[in-house]
Design a protein around this motif. Structure first.
Motif, PDB file in Angstrom:
ATOM      1  N   GLU A  82     -73.100  51.843  79.622  1.00  0.00           N
ATOM      2  CA  GLU A  82     -72.551  52.868  80.521  1.00  0.00           C
ATOM      3  C   GLU A  82     -73.363  54.152  80.417  1.00  0.00           C
ATOM      4  OE1 GLU A  82     -68.563  53.794  81.356  1.00  0.00           O
ATOM      5  OE2 GLU A  82     -67.764  51.967  80.444  1.00  0.00           O
ATOM      6  N   GLU A  83     -73.615  54.602  79.209  1.00  0.00           N
ATOM      7  CA  GLU A  83     -74.336  55.864  78.989  1.00  0.00           C
ATOM      8  C   GLU A  83     -75.740  55.826  79.597  1.00  0.00           C
ATOM      9  OE1 GLU A  83     -72.340  56.897  74.622  1.00  0.00           O
ATOM     10  OE2 GLU A  83     -74.484  56.539  74.790  1.00  0.00           O
ATOM     11  N   ARG A  84     -76.412  54.685  79.465  1.00  0.00           N
ATOM     12  CA  ARG A  84     -77.803  54.580  79.900  1.00  0.00           C
ATOM     13  C   ARG A  84     -77.931  54.019  81.320  1.00  0.00           C
ATOM     14  NH1 ARG A  84     -81.135  54.908  75.082  1.00  0.00           N
ATOM     15  NH2 ARG A  84     -82.884  53.911  76.146  1.00  0.00           N
ATOM     16  N   ASN A  85     -76.780  53.813  81.961  1.00  0.00           N
ATOM     17  CA  ASN A  85     -76.757  53.292  83.329  1.00  0.00           C
ATOM     18  C   ASN A  85     -77.540  51.985  83.440  1.00  0.00           C
ATOM     19  OD1 ASN A  85     -75.867  53.420  85.990  1.00  0.00           O
ATOM     20  ND2 ASN A  85     -77.719  54.461  86.693  1.00  0.00           N
ATOM     21  N   PHE A  86     -77.293  51.069  82.494  1.00  0.00           N
ATOM     22  CA  PHE A  86     -77.969  49.780  82.516  1.00  0.00           C
ATOM     23  C   PHE A  86     -77.535  49.000  83.752  1.00  0.00           C
ATOM     24  CE2 PHE A  86     -78.732  45.352  81.327  1.00  0.00           C
ATOM     25  CZ  PHE A  86     -80.011  45.435  80.817  1.00  0.00           C
ATOM     26  N   PRO A  87     -78.483  48.350  84.457  1.00  0.00           N
ATOM     27  CA  PRO A  87     -78.195  47.747  85.763  1.00  0.00           C
ATOM     28  C   PRO A  87     -77.415  46.423  85.684  1.00  0.00           C
ATOM     29  CG  PRO A  87     -80.470  47.335  85.182  1.00  0.00           C
ATOM     30  CD  PRO A  87     -79.919  48.227  84.104  1.00  0.00           C
ATOM     31  N   VAL A  88     -76.104  46.510  85.536  1.00  0.00           N
ATOM     32  CA  VAL A  88     -75.242  45.333  85.437  1.00  0.00           C
ATOM     33  C   VAL A  88     -74.671  44.977  86.807  1.00  0.00           C
ATOM     34  CG1 VAL A  88     -73.164  44.359  84.390  1.00  0.00           C
ATOM     35  CG2 VAL A  88     -74.629  45.913  83.062  1.00  0.00           C
ATOM     36  N   LYS A  89     -74.881  43.736  87.214  1.00  0.00           N
ATOM     37  CA  LYS A  89     -74.296  43.237  88.469  1.00  0.00           C
ATOM     38  C   LYS A  89     -72.930  42.617  88.186  1.00  0.00           C
ATOM     39  CE  LYS A  89     -75.372  40.198  92.391  1.00  0.00           C
ATOM     40  NZ  LYS A  89     -76.347  39.224  92.948  1.00  0.00           N
ATOM     41  N   ASN A  90     -72.922  41.543  87.403  1.00  0.00           N
ATOM     42  CA  ASN A  90     -71.677  40.911  86.962  1.00  0.00           C
ATOM     43  C   ASN A  90     -71.661  40.890  85.440  1.00  0.00           C
ATOM     44  OD1 ASN A  90     -70.545  40.041  89.598  1.00  0.00           O
ATOM     45  ND2 ASN A  90     -72.397  38.781  89.673  1.00  0.00           N
ATOM     46  N   LEU A  91     -70.453  41.052  84.876  1.00  0.00           N
ATOM     47  CA  LEU A  91     -70.305  41.124  83.430  1.00  0.00           C
ATOM     48  C   LEU A  91     -69.374  40.015  82.946  1.00  0.00           C
ATOM     49  CD1 LEU A  91     -70.869  42.799  80.800  1.00  0.00           C
ATOM     50  CD2 LEU A  91     -68.789  44.089  81.338  1.00  0.00           C
ATOM     51  N   TYR A  92     -69.801  39.328  81.884  1.00  0.00           N
ATOM     52  CA  TYR A  92     -69.000  38.255  81.294  1.00  0.00           C
ATOM     53  C   TYR A  92     -68.828  38.551  79.805  1.00  0.00           C
ATOM     54  CZ  TYR A  92     -70.464  35.956  85.602  1.00  0.00           C
ATOM     55  OH  TYR A  92     -70.711  35.658  86.926  1.00  0.00           O
TER      56      TYR A  92
END
Length: 330
Positions: free
Chosen positions: A24-34
């Motif tokens: 969240e802090e680094r704005n990592f590019p997550v599309k879907n999370l499992y």
């Protein structure tokens, strides 16, 4: 960087939750999370970027999903088994346990130190031991400039390195309750015993620091010894490193080299009692270095004091930095 599908194994643990916080802090590019964990966490809800995600029980069929990247922090035995299943499913794994660190086909990476090693991964990438990570960051530029001959590590490691169980032992010990995790009380005490003892008299933690440092720095000729100690501090590992160089130096050069290296903050002014401490580094991602001084007992030696947040740079942050490096190289 394009958005990717990310899975976390051990999502309910301390490091797993830190993975999410740092993404969240680094704005990592997550599309879907499992999210995956043991059966006792099945159905738990975890918040990420304002959305609730349900934790699934980890099984051999868990990875029949469109996952691009799996972050593991669930212990060595889980990693040994399930990282291979993930790899067979075409998923790239970054593992936080010791399971794969010394495998010759698995890169062991600290992005500031050996980012080039990302290029030869074969589906599994390993995150080093927490104390090793913070130690090799200042060792890298010193080795490049002055050629390290020998290192003596003495560590002072926080109880969070043992997870929630270690933290509970300290909390309960302050109330004079018996330890449940450590063999002796950690409150008001120091334990020269991290991980199990080996036949050579060293602990596994000490051998990790020795072997991993050589692998990351690509130099088996460096002579290294280590003593690792658990101390009654919640967050922030400290390492005293006594370093002997092959080349001569002046102390100003040491400061210059460390000040100019990415990821290092030099805190060193003994006239004003300025030096790194665990309370300085909690929640930070940099490696802090101080107490820099010449060792007059050898020809080309120095002592330095290295402090970092073991749950962040020593674990979760380094893992996310590896993931960023992976995407950048793709």
């Amino acid at each position: 960087m394009k958005n990717i599908n990310v899975g976390i194994v051990g999502a309910t643990g301390m490091v797993g939750r830190n993975f999410l916080k740092i993404m969240e802090e680094r704005n990592f590019p997550v599309k879907n999370l499992y999210l995956f964990a043991s059966s006792k966490s099945n159905g738990k809800k975890i918040l990420f970027r304002g959305k609730e995600y349900e934790v699934e029980e980890l099984t051999e069929n868990s990875f029949n999903k469109p996952i691009d990247l799996l972050l593991f922090s669930a212990g060595g035995e889980i990693s040994k088994k399930f990282a291979l299943i993930a790899k067979e499913n075409g998923i790239t794994v970054i593992d936080n346990s010791s399971a794969w660190r010394m495998d010759k086909d698995v890169p062991l990476i600290v992005p500031e130190v050996n980012p080039e090693d990302i290029k030869w991964h074969k589906g599994i990438i390993s995150n080093p031991n927490c104390s090793t990570i913070q130690s090799v960051v200042p060792l890298k530029p010193l080795h490049e400039n002055f050629k390290i001959k020998r290192v003596i590590f003495s560590t002072y490691q926080a109880v969070s390195g043992s997870g929630i169980a270690g933290m509970n032992d300290l909390k309960n010990g302050l109330k004079h309750l018996e330890p449940q995790n450590y063999p002796y009380p950690i409150a008001f005490n120091c334990l020269p015993h991290i991980d199990s003892f080996m036949d050579n008299g060293y602990t596994k933690e000490e051998m990790k620091m020795i072997k991993e440092t050589k692998k990351i720095l690509h130099d088996d000729n460096i002579k290294i010894t280590s003593t690792t100690v658990r101390v009654p501090v919640y967050f922030g590992h400290c390492v005293s490193a006594n370093i002997e160089f092959e080349k001569n130096f002046n102390i100003e050069e040491i400061y210059e080299v460390l000040n100019n290296f990415k990821g290092i903050v030099v805190l060193d002014n003994v006239e004003k009692n300025i030096y790194p401490m665990p309370i300085n580094v909690e929640g930070k991602d940099e490696v802090y270095v101080g107490r820099i001084r010449r060792d007059f007992s050898v020809e080309n030696g120095i002592n330095i004091w290295i402090v970092a947040d073991n749950t962040r740079k020593g674990a979760a942050t380094n893992t996310i930095q590896i993931a960023e490096l992976l995407l950048k190289n793709k």
